[in-house]
Scaffold this motif. Structure first.
Motif, PDB file in Angstrom:
ATOM      1  N   UNK A   1       5.741  11.172  -2.429  1.00 59.07           N
ATOM      2  CA  UNK A   1       6.707  10.317  -1.746  1.00 59.07           C
ATOM      3  C   UNK A   1       6.316   8.850  -1.901  1.00 59.07           C
ATOM      4  N   UNK A   2       5.018   8.580  -1.917  1.00 54.92           N
ATOM      5  CA  UNK A   2       4.576   7.181  -1.970  1.00 54.92           C
ATOM      6  C   UNK A   2       4.841   6.554  -3.336  1.00 54.92           C
TER       7      UNK A   2
ATOM      8  N   UNK B   1       7.736   6.425  -4.643  1.00 53.46           N
ATOM      9  CA  UNK B   1       9.111   5.934  -4.668  1.00 53.46           C
ATOM     10  C   UNK B   1       9.172   4.416  -4.560  1.00 53.46           C
TER      11      UNK B   1
ATOM     12  N   UNK C   1      10.882   1.962  -7.333  1.00 51.52           N
ATOM     13  CA  UNK C   1      12.022   1.089  -7.058  1.00 51.52           C
ATOM     14  C   UNK C   1      11.693  -0.355  -7.412  1.00 51.52           C
TER      15      UNK C   1
ATOM     16  N   UNK D   1      19.602   3.288  -5.620  1.00 49.93           N
ATOM     17  CA  UNK D   1      19.868   4.393  -4.695  1.00 49.93           C
ATOM     18  C   UNK D   1      20.014   5.708  -5.469  1.00 49.93           C
TER      19      UNK D   1
ATOM     20  N   UNK E   1      17.447   8.825  -5.201  1.00 51.23           N
ATOM     21  CA  UNK E   1      17.810  10.190  -4.827  1.00 51.23           C
ATOM     22  C   UNK E   1      17.312  11.187  -5.858  1.00 51.23           C
TER      23      UNK E   1
ATOM     24  N   UNK F   1      13.621  11.474  -5.529  1.00 49.00           N
ATOM     25  CA  UNK F   1      13.263  12.222  -4.314  1.00 49.00           C
ATOM     26  C   UNK F   1      13.410  13.709  -4.557  1.00 49.00           C
TER      27      UNK F   1
ATOM     28  N   UNK G   1      10.521  16.398  -4.265  1.00 59.01           N
ATOM     29  CA  UNK G   1      10.553  17.297  -3.130  1.00 59.01           C
ATOM     30  C   UNK G   1      10.700  18.767  -3.484  1.00 59.01           C
TER      31      UNK G   1
ATOM     32  N   UNK H   1      19.397  17.004   1.097  1.00 65.95           N
ATOM     33  CA  UNK H   1      19.252  17.034  -0.358  1.00 65.95           C
ATOM     34  C   UNK H   1      20.629  17.137  -1.012  1.00 65.95           C
TER      35      UNK H   1
ATOM     36  N   UNK I   1      25.410  11.585  -3.203  1.00 65.14           N
ATOM     37  CA  UNK I   1      25.250  10.131  -3.370  1.00 65.14           C
ATOM     38  C   UNK I   1      25.157   9.793  -4.847  1.00 65.14           C
TER      39      UNK I   1
ATOM     40  N   UNK J   1      12.581   5.265   2.843  1.00 66.23           N
ATOM     41  CA  UNK J   1      12.704   6.422   1.966  1.00 66.23           C
ATOM     42  C   UNK J   1      11.871   7.558   2.549  1.00 66.23           C
ATOM     43  N   UNK J   2      11.774   8.674   1.831  1.00 68.02           N
ATOM     44  CA  UNK J   2      11.117   9.852   2.388  1.00 68.02           C
ATOM     45  C   UNK J   2       9.631   9.637   2.659  1.00 68.02           C
ATOM     46  N   UNK J   3       9.109   8.566   2.117  1.00 65.71           N
ATOM     47  CA  UNK J   3       7.694   8.312   2.377  1.00 65.71           C
ATOM     48  C   UNK J   3       7.482   7.785   3.791  1.00 65.71           C
TER      49      UNK J   3
ATOM     50  N   UNK K   1      17.777   2.034   1.641  1.00 63.06           N
ATOM     51  CA  UNK K   1      17.861   3.246   2.472  1.00 63.06           C
ATOM     52  C   UNK K   1      18.580   4.312   1.664  1.00 63.06           C
ATOM     53  N   UNK K   2      18.050   5.505   1.710  1.00 64.11           N
ATOM     54  CA  UNK K   2      18.690   6.570   0.951  1.00 64.11           C
ATOM     55  C   UNK K   2      18.929   7.785   1.852  1.00 64.11           C
TER      56      UNK K   2
END
Lengths: 1190, 118
Positions: free
Chosen positions: A1073-1074, A1076, A1080, A1102, A1106, A1109, A1113, A1154, A1160, B25-27, B58-59
């Motif tokens: 997750x970190x 992301x 970006x 965005x 997604x 993510x 995930x 999800x 999205x 985000x998810x983090x 934001x997602x």
């Protein structure tokens, strides 16, 4: 191994047949077999033993395959004491153990073997979660541990033995350094081989059991069985074998000694062990060789100095012994000549007189020489009109030149030429040169010129004689050097005349030179400094001058005819004028008034005289004013001659005062009695006037000699003190140039020379024109000439002792120089090592330039552990490292190498800057300390973003394209090695496009006597002047270091980012997750550079967010090391971004959000493709610039 | 990535305003969720305003966050009001997806507070 396990009959073991094993056991066995690390495991109530191929090969050796399926405590019975409790702990508590480098005695090679292992035991669980067994991952480190131990011993031996200066010290050092490793060398005894070829114990306590027979077997491995008293060293059991080695000094034939070394009973005697002992013996042998060579040099130098002293003493004594008898020949001969009437008798007496004069001249020259050598020839210099004096002296030869038919021309300027000279010495100079010219000239002229030239008075004696060959000219002024094969008037001569001239000129602070052309003639030029003073009375030739003329006349064919001229010369001489310069005082004690008056008259012509009537009065007179000599009658009232002697000798102040006794008592006994009483001489009445004067003069000379000797002793003491000071200073000098400079300066002051130079042989010596007249070799161990000490313009105040002092100084200097050269070599080794550890080139980067510079310090003693490194990590990322290991020399350089490799390994493993530093910090702990500062950065060359951490290193510098600078000062933590368990922090920063990043070591910014801020300011200023290309910037920064000398070494690493450019962007990140945020951030910059506006960019971000993510995930089974790769590029006006992972997405999203993510993406992307493959999933997003879904 | 969260309790006694800064985000969403719920428990507010105006990104994980907060707060009778100003990333996101059960959405903080006070 798999096959063996499959084929093994397990039914008999507590585990039962393999097909009935629980899944947990199968999995554990599979892990062990599949691993390329050495592993073993034990399972079940009896801890049944399993292992893999690597373990069989590395550790089990002959126990394989026997060990398979046995009880662990049976397999490792010999070390169960050590490992049993550990295994017990693992099984009972489920807690893993960790041991590093544990010493274990294994019986796997047919004997108890010393081994070292690093291993961990971890528990294995069965299906119910109970501990059912244990797993051991093991790395054998025997080679490393033993190798390091041996290396340490060799290092210590080299350092200690190399420093020894005597054999005794050497073997003490050998004993001490070998005793630090009683594992590889349970015992070691060294022997030297004497002249009889028998070994002689050199180590302390050489044992009795090492008998001659044993030692004679060298080189060989010998069995020690049956011998008692073998020392066990660091082990419980004594060695069973020993190696006897010869100590071979390559410089000499045959072995110089022996070494008997006990062999570790717990190691096989393999090639490495043999090699180690060979190196030990080699080191001892070479140290022994150099100690012996140095010893021999010392002895040789002492012997030479002794020989020189003996020679000087001999000359002094012989010459002096000749002088008195000569006076006694000359005096009576002169008297007889004056009274003789018979022609025949006159002729015979003339022969006697002439030859006695010749002999006297020779003896005077010799004596003069030995006095100079003994340092006692202190010139009695007084202002003298050398022009007039020289003219007088030269003119004395006119009789000879006229007879020989050659012209004698004397040239002098109008008016006096004043120089401060010792008149007797000047006379010798002139007479020797003129007489020499006469000897070699048969026609033409002898021209004697005295003139002023600048600050010098110059005497030139030129002739038209035979001349001297160029080969002989060089050595003309050497003692006992005689030019041969040239026409001359005589072949007699001592060969010391010209050497004496040179010595005398030198004593006057002057010089002599010779020019010559064979067949044309020679010219000798003497220079002495002019003096601005009035002459102290007119100078007149001494009686000694007559000897020169007589000798010259004697060379002519009709020598007999010269008698008349000689008589004329002799008559013209003032009596006793050889004592003009220093009139000695004579005290006469005699009770007979007539004799007293006669003696007074006789002696007053030569000396100052006082006369008293008896011994008592004499004593009183002595105490009032000390005379230079006492002439006393033996028989006197009150206090007789013997009583006077006794009184004088009892008083330390007068114990050395020369006393001549006069006595009428004939017979040898009387003389013996007088001399036994302490008289210096004894004269029988009646005596001739000449004999008396000769005796008085001889005794005065002798006394003066004694005093000079005392003065010389005092001077010697001073020289020795100076020498001691010099030795201290020489030994304090660190580098080769320092040693050379100190030696030269000390030598110069020690002997009072004008110039001195010490040079290394490899650098060559200056040409002769530079005026060095003395050369003392600097001889190192083994007789190798390291260089030389050159001296010029010596004043001679050093005396003869200077020779031996210089020899001593040269010895000290050579030893020191040898060490300094060694050090210099070590410096070179360290520098080479350091350079070889630095990357040969820095990697080429796509979006940035990288440049590195390393400059070793100018200070010879400092090679630091500075280093840099640049490692590409893929996807446009590069790790930059810069560090400095505290310390100098080879040790720092090799520590640096280890650190560099560790940092490199961790970075390549994927650790970030802070975790890498933390691990390196732990590593340094286990390496046994040391300090290092490290700055570590990971730079994304595409975006310019960087993550960094800093362990005590000076902050890196970021330079913007506009020249703005800022320091990367966050995340600073203590240096590596300063404290354990330091938590290093990471900070982020970025290099703007067209900007640069500068990493450097403190050598670039630190200056003595300057605050570090000043250096940092200088660096920032130099960097801000437009960063430019990396290489250019690095060079500019180094050039900005003030001053020419860099005391410390400098490493600089510069990364410069190229200007914005279109192109693709690849980002590779761990599936976390970190990731992301960084993803970006990089995409944002890229989109910005590609010209997307902010809202458009936000949409793309965005969509990509997604997709990423999802990639992070959801991919689950099996879970490979997942990495998200994003590739973005422009295709026309379409942004095309693909995001790939290594998993498979669930067809139906498990979580509602999800599903939203998919929605999205679909909503935003102009075109969205999802490609599911067995290797992973690729999501591709297309976005047309300018199009945005409302 | 760490997140930053500002809380404001002064505007209305009954409302707690939470304003996440930076990227959502998810983090960071699990951390924000815990922090917000902790603050609500301490302040015993009847109304929670989550102001997304300062979120630079934001997602869907942000939507998930609101969904979870809404569910957790509803049990305690606390009302969730989301502020998504026009032109903000949050507004864009909420405009793209249909949403249920994430609380009331307002375009400004003033509107949100007004809603709280009523």
């Amino acid at each position: 191994m798999s096959q063996r396990i499959a084929e093994h009959d397990w039914a008999d073991t507590p585990l039962g047949p393999a097909d009935q094993w629980p899944q947990s056991l199968r999995t554990a066995v599979r892990i062990v077999l599949g691993s390329r690390f050495a592993m073993w495991m034990a399972w079940g109530p009896e801890l049944t033993f399993f292992y893999n191929d690597k373990y069989a090969a590395d550790t089990l050796a002959i126990k394989h395959p026997w060990a398979l399926g046995r009880r662990a405590d049976e397999v490792w019975a010999e070390i169960w004491e050590d490992i049993g409790p550990r295994i017990e702990t693992v099984i009972s508590t489920g807690t893993a153990t960790w041991d590093e480098g544990l010493l274990l005695f294994l019986e796997r090679s047919g004997y108890r073997e010393e081994t070292y292992h690093t291993f961990s035991y971890s528990p294995l669980w069965d299906e119910d979660g109970n501990t059912a067994g244990m797993l051991c991952v093991v790395a054998e480190e025997t080679e490393r541990v033993i190798g390091e131990r041996r290396l340490a011993t060799l290092r210590e031996l080299a350092a200690d033995a190399g420093a020894a200066t005597t054999e005794r010290d050497l073997f003490a050092a050998v004993d001490a350094s070998l005793s630090t490793n009683r594992f590889d060398l349970p015992f070691a005894f060294a022997y030297t081989i004497g002249e009889d070829g028998r070994p002689e114990g050199a180590s302390a306590d050489a044992p009795g059991w090492a008998d001659a027979e044993l030692l004679a077997s060298a080189p060989a491995v010998v069995e020690l069985a049956g011998r008692s008293g073998i020392p066990p060293g660091g082990w419980d059991d004594p060695p069973r074998q020993a190696l006897v080695l010869e100590l071979i000094d390559p410089a000499r034939p045959g072995p110089a000694g022996l070494l008997i070394a006990g062999l570790n009973p717990y190691r096989g005697f393999d090639g490495a062990y043999r090699g180690f002992l060979g190196l030990v013996a080699g080191q001892i042998a070479s140290s022994l060789g150099s100690v012996r060579a140095r010893q021999a040099d010392r002895e040789r130098a002492e012997a030479l100095a002794e020989l020189d002293r003996a020679k000087t003493d001999f000359f002094s004594n012989v010459s002096h012994e000749f002088r008195t008898p000569l006076s006694l020949i000359l005096g009576p001969a002169e008297d007889a000549l004056a009274e003789a009437e018979d022609d025949e008798q006159v002729e015979r007496l003339n022969v006697v007189f002439r030859n006695a004069l010749r002999l006297q001249k020779l003896v005077n020259n010799l004596l003069e020489f030995s006095r100079i050598e003994a340092g006692s020839a202190e010139p009695m210099r007084e202002p003298t009109d050398v022009a007039a004096f020289t003219a007088d002296l030269a003119s004395m030869f006119r009789a000879a030149t006229d007879r020989a038919g050659i012209a004698l021309v004397v040239e002098r300027p109008d008016g006096p030429v004043i120089a401060r000279v010792d008149r007797e010495m000047w006379e010798r100079i002139v007479l020797n040169l003129v007489s020499n010219a006469f000897k070699f000239t048969f026609e033409g002229e002898i021209r004697v010129t005295l003139r002023r030239d600048g600050a010098d008075a110059v005497l030139v004696v030129a002739d038209t004689g035979s001349g001297i060959a160029a080969d002989d000219l060089a050595s003309l002024f050497e003692r006992f050097k005689r030019v041969r094969g040239v026409r001359s008037r005589t072949h007699e001569g001592s060969g010391i005349g010209l050497a004496l001239v040179e010595e005398l000129a030198r004593l006057h602070g002057g010089s002599v030179e010779a020019e010559s052309e064979p067949g044309k003639g020679s010219a000798f030029t003497v220079r002495v400094p002019l003096e601005d003073a009035a002459p102290a009375g007119a100078a007149t030739p001494t009686s000694g001058a007559a000897a020169y003329l007589e000798e010259a006349l004697r060379w002519l064919p009709d020598a007999e005819a010269s008698v008349g001229e000689l008589a004329a010369v002799g008559a013209g001489l003032p009596a006793g004028d050889d004592d003009l310069t220093a009139r000695s005082r004579i005290l006469i004690a005699d009770d007979n008034a007539d004799l007293r008056d006669y003696l007074e008259r006789l002696l007053a012509r030569h000396w100052d005289v006082e006369a008293v009537r008896d011994g008592r009065a004499a004593l009183a007179a002595v105490r009032e004013r000390r005379p230079d000599l006492i002439l006393s009658d033996a028989m006197m009232p009150e206090l007789d001659g013997f009583g006077l002697l006794a009184e004088l000798r009892a008083d330390p102040g007068t114990s050395q005062l020369p006393v001549i006794l006069l006595s009428a008592r004939a017979g040898e006994e009387a003389a013996v009695e007088g001399l036994a009483a302490g008289a210096d001489d004894y004269l029988l009445k009646p005596f001739s006037s000449r004999e008396l004067i000769a005796r008085v003069r001889a005794n005065l000379d002798l006394a003066e000699l004694r005093q000079a000797a005392a003065r010389a002793t005092a001077r010697h003491a001073r020289l020795l003190r100076d020498l001691a000071d010099a030795a201290v200073e020489v030994n304090r000098a660190g580098t080769v140039p320092e040693v050379l400079a100190v030696v030269a300066e000390r030598a110069r002051t020690l002997v009072g020379a004008e110039r001195a130079l010490a040079v290394l042989e490899r650098d060559g010596e200056p040409s002769e024109e530079e005026g060095f007249t003395r050369r003392v070799p600097l001889t190192g161990g083994g007789g190798r000439e390291l260089g030389a000490l050159l001296l010029g313009g010596e004043s001679g105040t050093g005396g003869v002792e200077a020779e031996s002092v210089l020899t001593q100084l040269a010895l000290v200097a050579a030893t020191r120089l040898e060490n300094a050269l060694l050090y210099e070599r070590e410096h070179r080794v360290a520098e080479t090592l350091q350079r070889s550890l630095l990357p040969e080139s820095v990697p080429q980067l796509d979006r940035a330039e990288l440049a590195a510079l390393y400059l070793p310090g100018s200070d010879e003693a400092s090679v630091g552990g500075d280093w840099y490194d640049a490692i590409t990590l893929g996807e446009g990322r590069v790790a930059l490292v810069i560090g400095d290991v505290v310390g100098r020399g080879v040790k720092a350089a090799s520590a640096m190498g280890q650190l560099r490799n560790a940092v490199r390994a961790y970075l390549l493993e994927g650790y970030g800057p802070a975790p890498t530093l933390e691990r390196v910090n732990r590593l340094l702990d286990t390496l046994g300390g040391g300090f290092a500062t490290i700055s570590l950065l990971v730079v994304d060359t595409g975006s310019g973003e960087l993550v960094y951490a800093n362990a005590g290193h000076p902050p890196p510098l970021v330079v913007g394209p506009d020249g703005a600078t800022h320091w990367l000062e966050a995340g600073l933590a203590p240096p590596i090695g300063a404290a354990s368990g330091v938590a290093y922090r990471e900070a982020q920063d970025a290099i703007p496009e067209g900007g640069a990043l500068v990493l450097y070591t403190d050598g670039l910014v630190e200056r003595r006597n300057e605050p570090i801020d000043a250096g940092l300011g200088r660096l920032a200023a130099a960097a801000s002047d437009s960063p430019g290309h990396a290489g250019t910037l690095a060079s500019r920064l180094v050039a900005a270091i003030p001053g020419s000398a860099r005391p410390d070494d400098v490493a600089v690493l510069v990364l410069s980012r190229r200007e914005a450019a279109g192109g693709s962007l690849t980002v590779r990140l761990p599936a976390e997750a970190t990731s992301l945020g960084p993803l970006r951030e990089r995409l944002r910059r890229w989109l910005d550079a590609e010209g997307l506006d902010r809202t458009e960019a936000a949409d793309v971000l965005l969509a990509v967010g997604e997709a990423a993510s999802n990639a992070i995930e959801h991919p689950l089974e099996p879970a490979p090391a997942a990495i998200v790769v994003t590739l973005a590029r422009m295709e026309g006006d379409t942004v095309r971004i693909s995001i790939r992972d290594h998993g498979r997405w669930d067809e139906q999203p498990s979580a509602p959000h999800r599903g939203r993510g998919m929605n999205i993406m679909q909503a935003i992307a102009g075109e969205l493709a999802i490609d599911r493959t067995p290797e992973g999933t690729i999501v591709t997003i297309h976005h047309r610039k300018g199009e945005r879904v409302a | 990535m760490s997140h930053e969260l500002q809380f404001d309790t002064d505007r209305l006694p009954a409302a707690l305003i939470a304003r996440p800064l930076g990227d959502i985000d998810m983090a960071v969403t699990p951390g924000i969720q815990a922090d917000v719920l902790g603050a609500v428990a301490r302040h015993a507010a009847g109304c929670l305003v989550v102001d997304l105006g300062a979120a630079s990104y934001i997602d869907s994980s942000g939507i998930e966050l609101l969904f979870r907060l809404h569910a957790a707060l509803a049990a305690d009778g606390v009302e969730l009001i989301v502020v998504a100003p026009d032109g903000s990333n949050a507004a864009r996101l909420l405009g793209l997806v249909a949403m249920n059960d994430i609380g009331e959405v307002r375009r400004s903080l003033a509107e949100a507070l007004h809603r709280c006070g009523s």
